[in-house]
Scaffold this motif. Structure first.
Motif, PDB file in Angstrom:
ATOM      1  N   LEU A 124       6.411   1.836   6.491  1.00  0.00           N
ATOM      2  CA  LEU A 124       5.917   3.166   6.133  1.00  0.00           C
ATOM      3  C   LEU A 124       4.576   3.043   5.402  1.00  0.00           C
ATOM      4  O   LEU A 124       3.650   3.827   5.629  1.00  0.00           O
ATOM      5  N   ASP A 125       4.483   2.027   4.548  1.00  0.00           N
ATOM      6  CA  ASP A 125       3.258   1.825   3.780  1.00  0.00           C
ATOM      7  C   ASP A 125       2.062   1.547   4.704  1.00  0.00           C
ATOM      8  O   ASP A 125       0.972   2.062   4.493  1.00  0.00           O
ATOM      9  N   THR A 126       2.292   0.740   5.726  1.00  0.00           N
ATOM     10  CA  THR A 126       1.206   0.432   6.668  1.00  0.00           C
ATOM     11  C   THR A 126       0.775   1.687   7.422  1.00  0.00           C
ATOM     12  O   THR A 126      -0.418   1.943   7.599  1.00  0.00           O
ATOM     13  N   ILE A 127       1.749   2.473   7.852  1.00  0.00           N
ATOM     14  CA  ILE A 127       1.422   3.705   8.591  1.00  0.00           C
ATOM     15  C   ILE A 127       0.659   4.684   7.683  1.00  0.00           C
ATOM     16  O   ILE A 127      -0.278   5.346   8.105  1.00  0.00           O
ATOM     17  N   LEU A 128       1.071   4.743   6.432  1.00  0.00           N
ATOM     18  CA  LEU A 128       0.361   5.590   5.461  1.00  0.00           C
ATOM     19  C   LEU A 128      -1.082   5.142   5.311  1.00  0.00           C
ATOM     20  O   LEU A 128      -2.011   5.947   5.386  1.00  0.00           O
ATOM     21  N   LYS A 129      -1.257   3.839   5.116  1.00  0.00           N
ATOM     22  CA  LYS A 129      -2.599   3.295   4.915  1.00  0.00           C
ATOM     23  C   LYS A 129      -3.468   3.509   6.151  1.00  0.00           C
ATOM     24  O   LYS A 129      -4.666   3.742   6.039  1.00  0.00           O
ATOM     25  N   MET A 130      -2.825   3.413   7.315  1.00  0.00           N
ATOM     26  CA  MET A 130      -3.550   3.614   8.571  1.00  0.00           C
ATOM     27  C   MET A 130      -4.147   5.030   8.628  1.00  0.00           C
ATOM     28  O   MET A 130      -5.308   5.213   8.994  1.00  0.00           O
ATOM     29  N   HIS A 131      -3.346   6.013   8.225  1.00  0.00           N
ATOM     30  CA  HIS A 131      -3.839   7.389   8.237  1.00  0.00           C
ATOM     31  C   HIS A 131      -4.888   7.627   7.155  1.00  0.00           C
ATOM     32  O   HIS A 131      -5.874   8.337   7.368  1.00  0.00           O
ATOM     33  N   LEU A 132      -4.665   6.992   6.033  1.00  0.00           N
ATOM     34  CA  LEU A 132      -5.614   7.108   4.927  1.00  0.00           C
ATOM     35  C   LEU A 132      -6.972   6.520   5.339  1.00  0.00           C
ATOM     36  O   LEU A 132      -8.024   7.129   5.111  1.00  0.00           O
ATOM     37  N   ALA A 133      -6.926   5.357   5.949  1.00  0.00           N
ATOM     38  CA  ALA A 133      -8.164   4.685   6.375  1.00  0.00           C
ATOM     39  C   ALA A 133      -8.898   5.529   7.419  1.00  0.00           C
ATOM     40  O   ALA A 133     -10.126   5.635   7.395  1.00  0.00           O
ATOM     41  N   HIS A 134      -8.146   6.121   8.323  1.00  0.00           N
ATOM     42  CA  HIS A 134      -8.751   6.969   9.353  1.00  0.00           C
ATOM     43  C   HIS A 134      -9.533   8.123   8.705  1.00  0.00           C
ATOM     44  O   HIS A 134     -10.694   8.358   9.037  1.00  0.00           O
ATOM     45  N   GLU A 135      -8.899   8.786   7.762  1.00  0.00           N
ATOM     46  CA  GLU A 135      -9.565   9.913   7.095  1.00  0.00           C
ATOM     47  C   GLU A 135     -10.730   9.428   6.232  1.00  0.00           C
ATOM     48  O   GLU A 135     -11.757  10.100   6.134  1.00  0.00           O
ATOM     49  N   PHE A 136     -10.557   8.254   5.624  1.00  0.00           N
ATOM     50  CA  PHE A 136     -11.632   7.694   4.800  1.00  0.00           C
ATOM     51  C   PHE A 136     -12.891   7.466   5.650  1.00  0.00           C
ATOM     52  O   PHE A 136     -14.017   7.663   5.189  1.00  0.00           O
ATOM     53  N   PHE A 137     -12.675   7.061   6.890  1.00  0.00           N
ATOM     54  CA  PHE A 137     -13.828   6.872   7.775  1.00  0.00           C
ATOM     55  C   PHE A 137     -14.580   8.193   7.968  1.00  0.00           C
ATOM     56  O   PHE A 137     -15.811   8.218   7.958  1.00  0.00           O
TER      57      PHE A 137
END
Ligand SMILES: [Zn+2]
Length: 202
Positions: A124-137
């Motif tokens: 779950l943590d990886t999936i969360l970070k994945m979405h966070l990174a996408h928005e950060f871009f």
């Protein structure tokens, strides 16, 4: 073809194939000259990866904190015109915040379990970070005035008696954001794959 077999087919797709398929979903994809599609995809993938490599940290929470981005986890499911959303970014003069829709992210994490062997499951943590990174871009695109869709040639959407209307391909920005997320977090797959697998599980 059953879902398992279909899923294995998706898993065998390259980043390029996934990103290209993603591009075909763009509203204006039909207007992209066929010989230009490959360059669009490759350039967007490279921009995203290059921005990730240039980041001073690989820790997405630290990157958000250093840029004064507030991360808010909401328990509700994100909905936007009936389309399920998992994350979104709000940028204003006062503050920048990334909303993560916890329930939607849990949903996809759960659905993905079926497609991976135990030792390759995404947490779950990886999936969360994945979405966070996408928005950060998308934040970086705005902060540095480098919108990926504007960095690539526009397409002609309408042409009449010498008058031409042009538009950018917005999906290129999405391709770059996925590529950024994959490179920053060293994800095993290009994130569009997870959307495809999730759609398969519904
Ligand atoms: Zn996006």
């Amino acid at each position: 073809m059953d879902k398992g077999e279909q899923g294995r087919k998706f898993l065998a797709m390259s980043d390029y194939d996934l990103a290209h398929e993603q591009l075909t979903r763009d509203l204006f994809y039909q207007k992209v000259p066929p010989e230009q599609a490959e360059q669009y995809v490759c350039t967007a993938l490279k921009i995203g990866a290059d921005v990730a490599k240039a980041c001073p940290s690989k820790d997405i929470y630290e990157l958000c904190a250093d840029n004064n981005i507030r991360v808010e986890k909401l328990s509700a499911k994100g909905k936007y015109f009936g389309v399920r959303m998992r994350a979104e970014i709000h940028m204003s003069d006062e503050e920048t915040k990334i909303l993560l829709y916890w329930q939607s992210i849990e949903d996809i994490t759960q659905s993905l379990q079926d497609f991976f062997p135990d030792d390759q499951r995404m947490s779950l943590d990886t999936i969360l970070k994945m979405h966070l990174a996408h928005e950060f871009f998308h934040y970086i695109e705005q902060r540095d005035s480098m919108r990926v869709n504007e960095m690539l040639p526009k397409v002609v959407t309408f042409s009449f008696l010498g008058f031409k209307r042009r538009a950018t391909i917005l999906t290129l920005s999405e391709v770059a954001a996925h590529s950024f997320s994959k490179e920053l977090l060293q994800l095993p797959h290009y994130p569009y794959l997870y959307d495809k697998l999730y759609a398969l599980s519904l």
